[in-house]
Write a protein that holds these residues in place. Structure first.
Motif, PDB file in Angstrom:
ATOM      1  N   MET A 240       0.801  -1.195  -0.099  1.00  0.00           N
ATOM      2  CA  MET A 240      -0.198   0.120  -0.021  1.00  0.00           C
ATOM      3  C   MET A 240       0.596   1.249  -0.012  1.00  0.00           C
ATOM      4  O   MET A 240       0.492   2.221  -0.774  1.00  0.00           O
TER       5      MET A 240
ATOM      6  N   LYS B 273      -6.142  -0.833  -6.963  1.00  0.00           N
ATOM      7  CA  LYS B 273      -4.776  -0.331  -6.715  1.00  0.00           C
ATOM      8  C   LYS B 273      -4.978   0.957  -6.079  1.00  0.00           C
ATOM      9  O   LYS B 273      -5.875   1.564  -5.913  1.00  0.00           O
ATOM     10  N   PHE B 274      -3.908   1.124  -5.272  1.00  0.00           N
ATOM     11  CA  PHE B 274      -3.822   2.272  -4.090  1.00  0.00           C
ATOM     12  C   PHE B 274      -2.396   2.920  -4.600  1.00  0.00           C
ATOM     13  O   PHE B 274      -1.449   2.502  -4.586  1.00  0.00           O
ATOM     14  N   ALA B 275      -2.454   4.199  -5.200  1.00  0.00           N
ATOM     15  CA  ALA B 275      -1.588   4.990  -5.716  1.00  0.00           C
ATOM     16  C   ALA B 275      -0.725   4.375  -6.777  1.00  0.00           C
ATOM     17  O   ALA B 275       0.619   4.109  -6.608  1.00  0.00           O
TER      18      ALA B 275
ATOM     19  N   ARG C  44      -0.169   1.106  -7.137  1.00  0.00           N
ATOM     20  CA  ARG C  44       0.291  -0.303  -6.709  1.00  0.00           C
ATOM     21  C   ARG C  44      -0.878  -1.265  -6.637  1.00  0.00           C
ATOM     22  O   ARG C  44      -1.800  -0.841  -5.743  1.00  0.00           O
ATOM     23  N   VAL C  45      -0.916  -2.444  -6.732  1.00  0.00           N
ATOM     24  CA  VAL C  45      -1.560  -3.576  -6.652  1.00  0.00           C
ATOM     25  C   VAL C  45      -1.890  -3.777  -5.360  1.00  0.00           C
ATOM     26  O   VAL C  45      -0.886  -4.186  -4.683  1.00  0.00           O
TER      27      VAL C  45
ATOM     28  N   LYS D 178      -6.348   8.166  -4.935  1.00  0.00           N
ATOM     29  CA  LYS D 178      -5.582   6.986  -4.725  1.00  0.00           C
ATOM     30  C   LYS D 178      -5.850   5.741  -5.156  1.00  0.00           C
ATOM     31  O   LYS D 178      -5.344   4.744  -5.690  1.00  0.00           O
ATOM     32  N   TRP D 179      -7.206   5.494  -4.637  1.00  0.00           N
ATOM     33  CA  TRP D 179      -7.628   4.327  -5.056  1.00  0.00           C
ATOM     34  C   TRP D 179      -8.269   4.011  -6.482  1.00  0.00           C
ATOM     35  O   TRP D 179      -9.114   5.090  -6.801  1.00  0.00           O
ATOM     36  N   SER D 180      -8.114   3.272  -7.010  1.00  0.00           N
ATOM     37  CA  SER D 180      -8.553   2.828  -8.475  1.00  0.00           C
ATOM     38  C   SER D 180     -10.004   2.214  -8.210  1.00  0.00           C
ATOM     39  O   SER D 180     -10.431   1.665  -7.091  1.00  0.00           O
TER      40      SER D 180
ATOM     41  N   LEU E 191       3.871 -10.685  -8.218  1.00  0.00           N
ATOM     42  CA  LEU E 191       2.446  -9.967  -8.602  1.00  0.00           C
ATOM     43  C   LEU E 191       2.956  -8.837  -9.198  1.00  0.00           C
ATOM     44  O   LEU E 191       2.429  -8.652 -10.473  1.00  0.00           O
ATOM     45  N   GLU E 192       3.703  -7.829  -9.013  1.00  0.00           N
ATOM     46  CA  GLU E 192       3.839  -6.624  -9.418  1.00  0.00           C
ATOM     47  C   GLU E 192       4.719  -6.790 -10.848  1.00  0.00           C
ATOM     48  O   GLU E 192       4.367  -6.156 -11.951  1.00  0.00           O
TER      49      GLU E 192
END
Lengths: 113, 125
Positions: free
Chosen positions: A21, A91-93, A95-96, B12-14, B43-44
């Motif tokens: 996060m 996503k938050f900023a 990032r997954v 910030k939240w998608s 994962l990334e």
């Protein structure tokens, strides 16, 4: 999908751990820290009443394994479950976000890993 | 004021959810901190790989949510070399390269995605 879900569900608690996060850099900035706390509280509150939030910050000489994670204590399991289903993979900023349930005992003792 | 500042911040939240074949975003709860790190990096890397393959660069439709553009740079035949698409793609490739480098340190047996090429040293802009 798959086995991982089954495993997590078996240990459902009212503590949600959100991972990937925040960065150390963001945590060191007081204003940013406050904003992140608000963002999380606001979003999690949509899924159930939130009792408390812990966002470990990096501290010299301390175990840093909780850094980057956000812990949210819900009033009940339903809220925690709903939030997990809704927030996992969002996503938050950019990032997954990954999720898991967290041990309430560890949470209340403020052990974050 | 605090309210004004918050209103101007980037969201910030998608709203959409990422799903990567074979890696659940519900992490198993019995992993060590080291295994967690590897799991998140994996994962990334897969997420960026998926985005590069499908050209999903995540450029916000709303211009106010975008970063400021640098001065344009053109090639000798007048083609712009630093469009937002090119810059975003390069940034994704760089991020993936860094992640893969860290991953190899955590797990020497790690096999990078098949489309990955270690970058050549780039000519300075």
């Amino acid at each position: 999908p798959g086995l991982h879900n089954v495993q997590s569900q078996a240990t459902a608690t009212e503590i949600l751990c959100l991972m990937n996060m925040v960065t150390e850099e963001e945590l060191l900035d007081d204003e940013e820290y406050e904003d992140i706390t608000e963002d999380v509280k606001e979003e999690c509150g949509k899924f159930g009443p939130v009792k408390s939030i812990e966002i470990p910050r990096p501290r010299a000489g301390q175990d840093a394994s909780g850094v980057g994670k956000v812990y949210v204590e819900f009033v009940n399991l339903e809220g925690c479950n709903a939030a997990m289903n809704a927030l996992s993979g969002r996503k938050f900023a950019n990032r997954v976000v990954l999720t898991s349930f967290y041990d309430p005992d560890l949470y209340h003792r403020r052990v974050f890993n | 004021t605090k309210e004004e500042r918050r209103a101007l911040r980037k969201k910030k939240w998608s709203t959409d959810t990422v799903s990567i074949t074979g890696i659940s975003t519900n992490m198993p709860s019995d992993l060590t901190p080291e295994q967690q790190k590897i799991y998140i990096k994996q994962l990334e890397i897969e997420e960026i790989t998926k985005r590069l393959k499908s050209n999903d660069l995540g450029i916000p439709a709303d211009p106010t949510q975008r970063s400021p553009s640098p001065e344009p740079v053109y090639s000798s035949d007048g083609k712009r070399l630093n469009t937002r698409e090119i810059r975003t793609k390069r940034k994704l490739e760089d991020t993936r390269h860094q992640l893969i480098t860290q991953m190899k340190e955590l797990n020497p047996h790690y096999m990078p995605p098949s489309d990955y090429r270690a970058p050549n040293v780039r000519v300075q802009e």
